[in-house]
Design an enzyme around this catalytic site. Structure first.
Site, PDB file in Angstrom:
ATOM      1  N   SER A 209       0.891  -1.143   0.100  1.00 33.08           N
ATOM      2  CA  SER A 209      -0.017  -0.158   0.169  1.00 33.08           C
ATOM      3  C   SER A 209       0.902   1.166  -0.099  1.00 33.08           C
ATOM      4  O   SER A 209       2.107   1.174   0.366  1.00 33.08           O
ATOM      5  CB  SER A 209      -1.048  -0.232   1.308  1.00 33.08           C
ATOM      6  OG  SER A 209      -1.874  -1.162   1.341  1.00 33.08           O
TER       7      SER A 209
HETATM    8  C1  SAM Z   1      -3.447  -4.600  -0.121  1.00 33.59           C
HETATM    9  S1  SAM Z   1      -2.808  -6.194  -0.090  1.00 33.59           S
HETATM   10  C2  SAM Z   1      -2.111  -5.963   1.528  1.00 33.59           C
HETATM   11  C3  SAM Z   1      -0.982  -5.147   1.827  1.00 33.59           C
HETATM   12  C4  SAM Z   1      -0.024  -5.527   2.771  1.00 33.59           C
HETATM   13  N1  SAM Z   1      -0.709  -5.512   4.232  1.00 33.59           N
HETATM   14  C5  SAM Z   1       1.214  -5.190   2.899  1.00 33.59           C
HETATM   15  O1  SAM Z   1       1.816  -4.706   3.858  1.00 33.59           O
HETATM   16  O2  SAM Z   1       1.991  -5.414   1.771  1.00 33.59           O
HETATM   17  C6  SAM Z   1      -4.026  -7.074   0.398  1.00 33.59           C
HETATM   18  C7  SAM Z   1      -3.842  -8.723   0.520  1.00 33.59           C
HETATM   19  O3  SAM Z   1      -4.963  -9.181   0.975  1.00 33.59           O
HETATM   20  C8  SAM Z   1      -4.923 -10.485   0.686  1.00 33.59           C
HETATM   21  N2  SAM Z   1      -6.264 -11.338   0.919  1.00 33.59           N
HETATM   22  C9  SAM Z   1      -7.383 -11.260   0.298  1.00 33.59           C
HETATM   23  N3  SAM Z   1      -8.355 -12.093   0.832  1.00 33.59           N
HETATM   24  C10 SAM Z   1      -7.776 -12.490   1.724  1.00 33.59           C
HETATM   25  C11 SAM Z   1      -8.496 -13.433   2.874  1.00 33.59           C
HETATM   26  N4  SAM Z   1      -9.666 -13.847   2.720  1.00 33.59           N
HETATM   27  N5  SAM Z   1      -7.699 -13.778   3.796  1.00 33.59           N
HETATM   28  C12 SAM Z   1      -6.365 -12.979   3.755  1.00 33.59           C
HETATM   29  N6  SAM Z   1      -5.791 -12.558   3.160  1.00 33.59           N
HETATM   30  C13 SAM Z   1      -6.454 -11.988   2.124  1.00 33.59           C
HETATM   31  C14 SAM Z   1      -4.591 -10.466  -0.700  1.00 33.59           C
HETATM   32  O4  SAM Z   1      -4.086 -11.818  -1.041  1.00 33.59           O
HETATM   33  C15 SAM Z   1      -3.466  -9.294  -0.666  1.00 33.59           C
HETATM   34  O5  SAM Z   1      -2.081 -10.007  -0.356  1.00 33.59           O
END
Ligand code: SAM
Length: 382
Positions: free
Chosen positions: A96
């Site tokens: 992000s």
């Molecule tokens: C915007 S990214 C997160 C950025 C992260 N916090 C970082 O510091 O890089 C959103 C993440 O949520 C994950 N995601 C989506 N659905 C999810 C779920 N049901 N459970 C866990 N993670 C999930 C995606 O695979 C993705 O990697």
């Protein structure tokens, strides 16, 4: 001082000067430099909605400049299914934007010794920041994508911290570590999973991006009360996160055949309900959470466009000719979607055009609802 350290310090100083990085988070941002978490292949959406890979080894300077800019970087497309020689369609993971990360961490209001559950590990950067501030033993992070989780574990180890990285569906939370003082999601939800409420201690905080099929961009901060209900205000409306995997909004296409639609006209410009004012599109979405929408430009490259709305078997479209004050409406199916959108917009206008921060969300074991000013005043749904 290495080049990386200097670049990280400059970014941290810029965030501090902009007033988005409070002093209490500076140490964590200095301790967890972003370049350790950005993979060597990232994705650009410069090419008309199609995502193309950009490799660090092809242009290390451009890669590094992107890492230390205040911008989000796409780190996975199409759940990893598209090879880096291909054209990506959907952003499925990103690191992000640093100023958004700082704003969210600040709004989480953590204190020493608190335990935090993060949903959406992604690259692991946010987990590293939390671990730097709170200690790795107090941080658990969940990632649904096994490959991303493994990559994050390695990056975290390289950064010298090892919070618990769980591979699994974040919608279930992580009961073994509960209760948590704080839950932070870095993927957006349309429905807050009740497991997050159940796994947060009384008085604890849940901070999550939240949206509807109509509008994705809000951030809500919920506090868990003694009845097991979480409620609180929306605290921002500028954070468009990707959806939690199981809650992805549909992306319907306009129908090929428009025959049989009911025709009318409107003087309400679609930009007013879905483009000009984030508070308006938030409020319309709160009333009509299952209605998705799309703007489609006219083929001739001019300023004319069609606004589309979809829900189940129903659709509506509004043809806008640049400069006109009346627009043709066509509606089809069991629901009259443009009529519903107009009613939701008029409700928002009659309430005095409230800003998103006057709305709140209540999450009980059985349901969630958006309210205006007080949990006793639910937003009427369409
Ligand atoms: C915007 S990214 C997160 C950025 C992260 N916090 C970082 O510091 O890089 C959103 C993440 O949520 C994950 N995601 C989506 N659905 C999810 C779920 N049901 N459970 C866990 N993670 C999930 C995606 O695979 C993705 O990697």
């Amino acid at each position: 001082m290495t080049e990386y350290t200097a670049l990280n310090r400059r970014l941290v100083d810029e965030l501090s000067a902009a007033g988005v990085l409070p002093d209490r988070w500076r140490g964590a941002f200095l301790a967890a430099p972003r370049h350790l978490f950005v993979p060597g292949v990232v994705w650009d959406d410069a090419d008309g909605g199609v995502l193309t890979a950009r490799r660090r080894d092809e242009d290390p300077a451009a890669w590094l400049a992107a890492v230390y800019a205040d911008e989000a970087i796409v780190t996975q497309v199409d759940d990893g299914a598209t090879p880096d020689t291909g054209a990506g369609r959907r952003i499925t993971s990103s690191i992000s934007k640093p100023s958004i990360v700082a704003m969210m961490l600040d709004r989480l209001q953590v204190e020493a010794g608190m335990s935090v559950l993060e949903i959406g590990t992604g690259t692991g950067w946010n987990a590293a920041l939390l671990a730097a501030r709170l200690g790795e033993q107090n941080v658990t992070t969940i990632e649904v994508d096994a490959e991303l989780a493994e990559r994050a574990r390695k990056a975290l180890a390289e950064a010298g911290v090892s919070p618990a990285v769980v591979t699994g569906d974040g919608a279930d939370g992580h009961a073994p570590g509960a209760p948590y003082d704080r839950v932070i999601a870095t993927a957006a939800v349309q429905e807050v999973p009740y497991s997050w409420v159940a796994q947060t201690r009384l008085g604890g905080v849940i901070l999550t991006p939240w949206g509807t099929a109509f509008d994705n961009g809000a951030l809500v901060r919920l506090v868990v009360d003694e009845h097991g209900v979480a409620h609180g205000r929306f605290v921002d409306n500028t954070v468009a996160f990707m959806w939690l995997r199981a809650q992805r909004a549909p992306r319907p296409a306009p129908p090929a055949d428009l025959a049989g639609a009911a025709e009318s006209t409107t003087t309400l410009h679609p930009d007013a309900v879905a483009w000009d004012d984030l508070n308006a599109s938030f409020a319309v979405g709160a009333g009509l959470p299952d209605v998705s929408r799309r703007f489609v430009d006219a083929d001739d490259g001019g300023d004319d466009f069609t606004f589309w709305a979809f829900a189940g078997a129903s659709w509506a479209c509004v043809d806008v000719t640049d400069g006109a004050s009346t627009h043709r409406v066509r509606q089809h199916g069991p629901r009259s979607l443009w009529t519903e959108i107009e009613a939701a917009y008029r409700w928002w206008e009659e309430k005095g055009r409230p800003v998103t921060g006057r709305f709140g969300l209540a999450v009980t074991r059985d349901r969630q609802y958006v309210y205006l000013d007080s949990p006793d005043d639910p937003v009427p749904s369409g």
